[in-house]
Write a protein that holds these residues in place. Structure first.
Motif, PDB file in Angstrom:
ATOM      1  N   SER A  40      57.641 -45.088 -35.085  1.00 36.27           N
ATOM      2  CA  SER A  40      57.766 -45.370 -36.515  1.00 36.27           C
ATOM      3  C   SER A  40      57.779 -44.079 -37.327  1.00 36.27           C
ATOM      4  CB  SER A  40      56.616 -46.264 -36.977  1.00 36.27           C
ATOM      5  OG  SER A  40      56.633 -47.509 -36.302  1.00 36.27           O
ATOM      6  N   SER A  94      64.341 -44.388 -45.882  1.00 39.41           N
ATOM      7  CA  SER A  94      64.027 -45.726 -45.402  1.00 39.41           C
ATOM      8  C   SER A  94      62.853 -45.653 -44.440  1.00 39.41           C
ATOM      9  CB  SER A  94      65.220 -46.356 -44.682  1.00 39.41           C
ATOM     10  OG  SER A  94      64.857 -47.600 -44.103  1.00 39.41           O
ATOM     11  N   THR A  97      60.071 -48.925 -38.788  1.00 37.08           N
ATOM     12  CA  THR A  97      59.009 -49.459 -37.934  1.00 37.08           C
ATOM     13  C   THR A  97      59.590 -49.743 -36.562  1.00 37.08           C
ATOM     14  OG1 THR A  97      57.902 -50.510 -39.818  1.00 37.08           O
ATOM     15  CG2 THR A  97      57.321 -51.303 -37.623  1.00 37.08           C
ATOM     16  N   ASN A 116      58.103 -56.158 -33.842  1.00 38.53           N
ATOM     17  CA  ASN A 116      59.400 -56.184 -34.520  1.00 38.53           C
ATOM     18  C   ASN A 116      59.823 -54.771 -34.922  1.00 38.53           C
ATOM     19  OD1 ASN A 116      59.215 -58.966 -34.338  1.00 38.53           O
ATOM     20  ND2 ASN A 116      58.471 -59.202 -36.434  1.00 38.53           N
ATOM     21  N   ILE A 118      61.999 -52.596 -37.557  1.00 42.39           N
ATOM     22  CA  ILE A 118      62.440 -52.868 -38.926  1.00 42.39           C
ATOM     23  C   ILE A 118      63.000 -51.608 -39.585  1.00 42.39           C
ATOM     24  CG2 ILE A 118      61.726 -53.710 -41.208  1.00 42.39           C
ATOM     25  CD1 ILE A 118      59.340 -55.068 -39.777  1.00 42.39           C
ATOM     26  N   TRP A 119      64.176 -51.742 -40.190  1.00 38.84           N
ATOM     27  CA  TRP A 119      64.732 -50.766 -41.127  1.00 38.84           C
ATOM     28  C   TRP A 119      64.496 -51.345 -42.520  1.00 38.84           C
ATOM     29  CZ3 TRP A 119      67.964 -46.282 -41.504  1.00 38.84           C
ATOM     30  CH2 TRP A 119      68.607 -46.119 -42.737  1.00 38.84           C
ATOM     31  N   ALA A 120      63.760 -50.622 -43.396  1.00 38.01           N
ATOM     32  CA  ALA A 120      63.343 -51.200 -44.677  1.00 38.01           C
ATOM     33  C   ALA A 120      64.230 -50.815 -45.849  1.00 38.01           C
ATOM     34  CB  ALA A 120      61.900 -50.786 -44.987  1.00 38.01           C
ATOM     35  N   ALA A 124      64.987 -55.363 -45.890  1.00 39.95           N
ATOM     36  CA  ALA A 124      64.526 -55.302 -44.506  1.00 39.95           C
ATOM     37  C   ALA A 124      65.566 -55.847 -43.530  1.00 39.95           C
ATOM     38  CB  ALA A 124      63.221 -56.069 -44.368  1.00 39.95           C
ATOM     39  N   THR A 126      65.706 -56.616 -39.459  1.00 44.28           N
ATOM     40  CA  THR A 126      64.680 -56.784 -38.439  1.00 44.28           C
ATOM     41  C   THR A 126      65.247 -57.252 -37.110  1.00 44.28           C
ATOM     42  OG1 THR A 126      63.072 -57.369 -40.159  1.00 44.28           O
ATOM     43  CG2 THR A 126      62.497 -57.930 -37.897  1.00 44.28           C
ATOM     44  N   THR A 151      67.509 -62.184 -33.990  1.00 48.28           N
ATOM     45  CA  THR A 151      67.834 -61.443 -35.204  1.00 48.28           C
ATOM     46  C   THR A 151      69.105 -62.003 -35.828  1.00 48.28           C
ATOM     47  OG1 THR A 151      68.312 -59.255 -36.143  1.00 48.28           O
ATOM     48  CG2 THR A 151      69.176 -59.704 -33.944  1.00 48.28           C
ATOM     49  N   SER A 153      70.087 -59.944 -38.705  1.00 51.30           N
ATOM     50  CA  SER A 153      70.197 -58.866 -39.684  1.00 51.30           C
ATOM     51  C   SER A 153      71.477 -58.050 -39.570  1.00 51.30           C
ATOM     52  CB  SER A 153      69.000 -57.919 -39.553  1.00 51.30           C
ATOM     53  OG  SER A 153      67.806 -58.545 -39.962  1.00 51.30           O
TER      54      SER A 153
END
Length: 225
Positions: A40, A94, A97, A116, A118-120, A124, A126, A151, A153
Motif C-alpha cells: 500500500s 491516488s 491499498t 481487497n 483499491i485504487w482510490a 474507488a 476495487t 470485481t 471496476s
C-alpha cells in the motif's frame, strides 16, 4: 516567407506553426512510464501524464485447516483482476491499498479471506480478495470451497477462480503477468506447496502445516502523455 509572417514565438527547426499563429515546440505523446505497487502507498502523477491504464489484483484467500490428520479442508479462492483506462488530468495523487493474502490458519479453522486491492483516485476501483476455504470436520472433509474474488471496476474484469477440496484455487489461469496458477500438492516438501506471483489462493491440508496462505495483491499503473 517565414520572415513575413506575423506569428508569435520563434521559428526554428524544432518548432512548428500552430493554427493560432504561434510557433511552438511539439509535445511528445504515448507511453511514458510505469509504477508498480506490491504494498500500500500513494501513486503520484508524473509531470505531463494525462492518462493511465491500471491493472489490479486482489489478495488470495487462505486454505482452511484440516482435522486431526484425517479430513481435508478446502482451498481458498483467487483474487479478482481488472484492467481500467483512466484520464488522470485532474488527479494529482491516488491512495493505493494492496490486499494482503489470507493468512494461514490452524486445524479446524476456516481460511482467512484475502484483502481487497483499491485504487482510490477519482472514485474507488476495487479488486476484491478471494474467500478462505472451509475447515475439516471430525466426521468429514470441508464442504465449501473458497469462492474467487469479484470485481466490476474495470473495462475488463475477471473473477478469481474458486478453490477445491485438497487443492489450491489459482487466480486467473492463462493471464501472462507471471506466477499466476498454483503449485501441485507435493507430499515430499511443504515448501513446494506454496505458489508464486500475486492473488493466488492457498492450499487446504489435513496435517501440519494445516493450511497455506494466499498471495498478496498487486497494482500496475501504465502511464501515458
Amino acid at each position: 516567407g517565414i520572415a513575413n509572417l506575423g506569428a508569435t514565438g520563434t521559428a526554428s527547426s524544432s518548432t512548428f506553426l500552430r493554427g493560432d499563429n504561434a510557433w511552438a515546440a511539439p509535445t511528445s505523446g504515448g507511453f511514458n512510464s510505469v509504477q508498480v505497487f506490491t504494498a500500500s502507498g500513494t501513486w503520484t502523477r508524473p509531470s505531463g501524464i494525462t492518462k493511465v491504464v491500471i491493472h489490479a489484483v486482489g489478495g488470495g484467500g487462505a486454505g482452511g485447516g484440516g482435522y486431526n490428520s484425517t479430513y481435508w479442508s478446502q482451498a481458498g479462492g483467487g483474487g479478482a483482476y481488472f484492467i481500467k483506462y483512466l484520464d488522470v488530468s485532474a488527479i494529482a495523487t491516488s491512495a493505493i491499498t494492496i490486499g494482503a493474502g489470507g493468512a494461514a490458519v490452524a486445524s479446524t479453522t476456516v481460511g482467512t479471506t484475502g484483502g481487497n486491492t483499491i485504487w482510490a483516485g477519482g472514485g474507488a476501483l476495487t479488486a476484491n480478495g478471494g474467500a478462505g476455504g472451509d475447515r475439516g470436520y471430525n466426521n468429514g472433509h470441508g464442504s465449501s470451497y473458497g469462492t474467487g474474488g469479484t470485481t466490476s471496476s474495470g473495462d475488463v474484469n475477471f473473477s478469481g477462480s474458486r478453490g477445491s477440496n485438497g487443492s489450491a484455487g489459482g487466480t486467473i489461469p492463462g493471464i501472462a503477468m507471471g506466477g499466476w496458477g498454483f503449485s501441485p500438492y507435493d507430499y515430499s516438501s511443504s515448501g513446494n506447496r506454496v505458489s508464486t506471483g500475486y492473488g493466488y489462493a492457498g492450499w487446504g491440508a489435513n496435517a501440519s502445516p494445516w493450511s497455506y496462505a494466499g498471495g498478496g495483491g498487486l497494482i500496475i499503473v501504465w502511464e501515458y502523455k
